[in-house]
Design a protein around this motif. Structure first.
Motif, PDB file in Angstrom:
ATOM      1  N   GLU A 321      -6.086   1.321   5.788  1.00 20.67           N
ATOM      2  CA  GLU A 321      -5.183   1.189   4.645  1.00 20.67           C
ATOM      3  C   GLU A 321      -3.864   0.558   5.085  1.00 20.67           C
ATOM      4  N   PRO A 322      -3.332  -0.404   4.308  1.00 19.86           N
ATOM      5  CA  PRO A 322      -2.079  -1.097   4.690  1.00 19.86           C
ATOM      6  C   PRO A 322      -0.913  -0.141   4.894  1.00 19.86           C
ATOM      7  N   ALA A 323      -0.880   0.953   4.122  1.00 21.09           N
ATOM      8  CA  ALA A 323       0.237   1.891   4.256  1.00 21.09           C
ATOM      9  C   ALA A 323       0.260   2.546   5.632  1.00 21.09           C
ATOM     10  N   ARG A 324      -0.916   2.784   6.199  1.00 25.11           N
ATOM     11  CA  ARG A 324      -0.965   3.390   7.530  1.00 25.11           C
ATOM     12  C   ARG A 324      -0.418   2.430   8.581  1.00 25.11           C
ATOM     13  N   LEU A 325      -0.731   1.142   8.449  1.00 26.10           N
ATOM     14  CA  LEU A 325      -0.214   0.160   9.398  1.00 26.10           C
ATOM     15  C   LEU A 325       1.300   0.021   9.289  1.00 26.10           C
ATOM     16  N   ALA A 326       1.823   0.063   8.063  1.00 24.00           N
ATOM     17  CA  ALA A 326       3.276  -0.026   7.872  1.00 24.00           C
ATOM     18  C   ALA A 326       3.977   1.184   8.484  1.00 24.00           C
ATOM     19  N   GLU A 344       6.323  -9.113  10.572  1.00 22.69           N
ATOM     20  CA  GLU A 344       5.246  -9.796   9.845  1.00 22.69           C
ATOM     21  C   GLU A 344       4.174 -10.308  10.802  1.00 22.69           C
ATOM     22  N   VAL A 347       2.065  -7.311  11.857  1.00 22.42           N
ATOM     23  CA  VAL A 347       1.198  -6.878  10.757  1.00 22.42           C
ATOM     24  C   VAL A 347      -0.004  -7.806  10.618  1.00 22.42           C
ATOM     25  N   ALA A 348       0.210  -9.079  10.823  1.00 21.24           N
ATOM     26  CA  ALA A 348      -0.860 -10.050  10.630  1.00 21.24           C
ATOM     27  C   ALA A 348      -1.883 -10.045  11.764  1.00 21.24           C
ATOM     28  N   ARG A 351      -3.868  -4.107  14.749  1.00 25.09           N
ATOM     29  CA  ARG A 351      -4.718  -3.147  14.031  1.00 25.09           C
ATOM     30  C   ARG A 351      -4.488  -1.743  14.598  1.00 25.09           C
TER      31      ARG A 351
END
Length: 477
Positions: A321-326, A344, A347-348, A351
């Motif tokens: 989930e993107p929120a976990r990575l943030a 950025e 993030v890209a 993992r």
């Protein structure tokens, strides 16, 4: 001169000269055997201390003094001498057959109780012959009475005696030993005691008493034989969309990393079709089977999600989930000195991965291709020594492992998950760009690498010093 003509004086002189000389020779032989720790010293000591003096006394009584044949004293001494000779022969037989028995032969495997019973029978038979020869006793009636009594007692105690005989046969055959892992019907555990009546098995939930008659009349499995690795087997399922060769590689990789794996053995995995796989785990002992299977299945759950493979048909992973990575970037941003542009980039290209307790996050001796930053949990940083790991540091949230990826060097230390561990995996190409933009980051990573190198060297030096033999003092002349 009558003494010489009658011959008794010659007997007296012979006993007085030969016996001391023989005792001196035997004393020297016994001393030499005792220094070598030889078992033959015991029967020779019996010969020197008891048999020869008794024989000398009998010679004086029966020959030198020409005692009357009906005199009781020569018979008493002859009886004592005969008993001592029986003991000497039994002791010599024990030394010849069992003292130097090689491991695995019938002489080494025969139970002590069998030897004791045979010794008792030989003593009884020898005494019967001795009394019949010396005293003229009729032992036939006594033997017949004992035989009838034995039959009556055997019939009355046939159930109890049957268990004892079964136990003796098990002791003689030795299909298992103390510490072996047995499976008897629904009972499975480690053998902790074997006696005449029953075998005591520690099942982990108590002590199971299995009668010897049950073992001798039924089949059982000795999981500790043959000696060597014990192979535990389990079956797992993946999605039919997962490539079989990738799944087999994953199954074997996780199995080979188990701490309970037998040294020098490799795991094997086979594809059974329809998404099913069979895995054989070589473990050090049967007692580790349950623990090894539990650890293996737990580690496989984490490893399958790191490889995006669908264990049990489920490939979903909350870490994606993107929120976990943030949230993970908020933890490691101070360490990486991330600005908006760098954030950025991370993030890209990065993992999240999760590891179970005890899993190897970074192996020593390999060139890392990525740097892993701890987000949740802790990792042990350890060096390999003497087949084990020695902790030198702990990586907590914000710390990182695998920093030698920047210099393309082999990792000096291994990283092991101390508990359930979540890490942010940053490729070395991304880290190269971050270092180029933030020179201070390169200095910090360099200092961290040098610190771990120093800690690893100190730990290995401590092991070498502890393993070295103590120095021998040098004496001056």
């Amino acid at each position: 001169m009558d003494g010489f003509s009658d011959g008794w004086l010659w007997w007296a002189i012979g006993v007085a000269v030969l016996v001391p000389a023989l005792l001196v020779v035997l004393t020297e032989i016994i001393g030499a055997l005792t220094r070598r720790g030889h078992a033959a010293a015991k029967p020779l000591r019996l010969l020197r201390n008891w048999v020869i003096p008794a024989a000398a006394l009998l010679a004086l009584l029966a020959f030198a003094f020409r005692s009357d044949a009906e005199n009781a004293w020569p018979r008493v001494v002859a009886t004592v001498l005969g008993f001592l000779v029986i003991l000497l022969l039994l002791s010599a037989l024990n030394v010849a057959l069992f003292s130097n028995a090689k491991e695995g032969t019938w002489r080494e495997r025969i139970p002590t109780i069998f030897v004791e019973i045979a010794r008792l029978v030989l003593v009884v038979v020898g005494l019967a012959i001795l009394f019949q020869w010396v005293w003229g006793a009729d032992v036939g009636g006594l033997v017949a009475a004992l035989g009838v009594t034995s039959i009556v007692i055997g019939l009355a105690l046939q159930n109890a005696v049957g268990g004892v005989i079964s136990g003796l046969l098990l002791l003689f055959e030795q299909p298992f030993t103390i510490g072996d892992w047995l499976e008897v019907g629904a009972v499975q555990g480690r053998v902790i005691e074997v006696n005449w009546r029953a075998v005591h098995i520690d099942t982990g939930a108590g002590i199971q008493i299995v009668p010897n008659s049950t073992l001798s009349g039924a089949s059982f499995t000795n999981k500790s034989q043959p000696r060597g690795a014990f192979h535990a087997t389990t079956t797992v399922k993946f999605s039919t969309d997962d490539p079989p060769h990738e799944v087999v590689a994953l199954l074997e990789e996780v199995a080979d990393s188990l701490p309970s794996r037998a040294t020098g053995e490799r795991a094997a995995a086979d594809y059974l079709g329809a998404g099913a796989y069979s895995v054989t785990l070589p473990i050090a002992a049967p007692s580790l089977q349950q623990q090894a299977l539990s650890t293996y299945l737990a580690w496989l759950w984490y490893a399958a999600r790191r490889r995006s493979l669908a264990l049990d048909g489920d490939s979903t992973d909350p870490l994606a989930e993107p929120a976990r990575l943030a949230a993970a970037l908020d933890v490691v941003a101070p360490t990486l000195h991330l600005g908006e542009a760098e954030r950025e980039l991370v993030v890209a290209t990065s993992r999240l991965e999760r590891y179970g307790t005890g899993e190897i996050v970074q192996a020593a001796g390999r060139v890392p291709r990525e740097v892993r930053f701890v987000v949740e949990g802790r990792a042990r940083v350890a060096v390999e020594a003497d087949g084990g790991l020695i902790d030198i540091a702990t990586a907590e949230p914000g710390d990182y492992v695998g920093q030698t990826a920047l210099t393309r060097e082999k990792a000096l230390a291994a990283a092991v998950a101390a508990d359930v561990l979540t890490v942010l995996v940053v490729p070395v190409a991304t880290l190269d760009k971050l270092v180029a933009a933030r020179p201070m980051l390169a200095q910090e990573i360099g200092r961290s690498t040098e610190l771990k190198r120093k800690l690893a060297a100190e730990a290995l030096a401590g092991v070498s010093l502890a393993a070295a033999p103590p120095a021998r003092p040098v004496r001056g002349r």
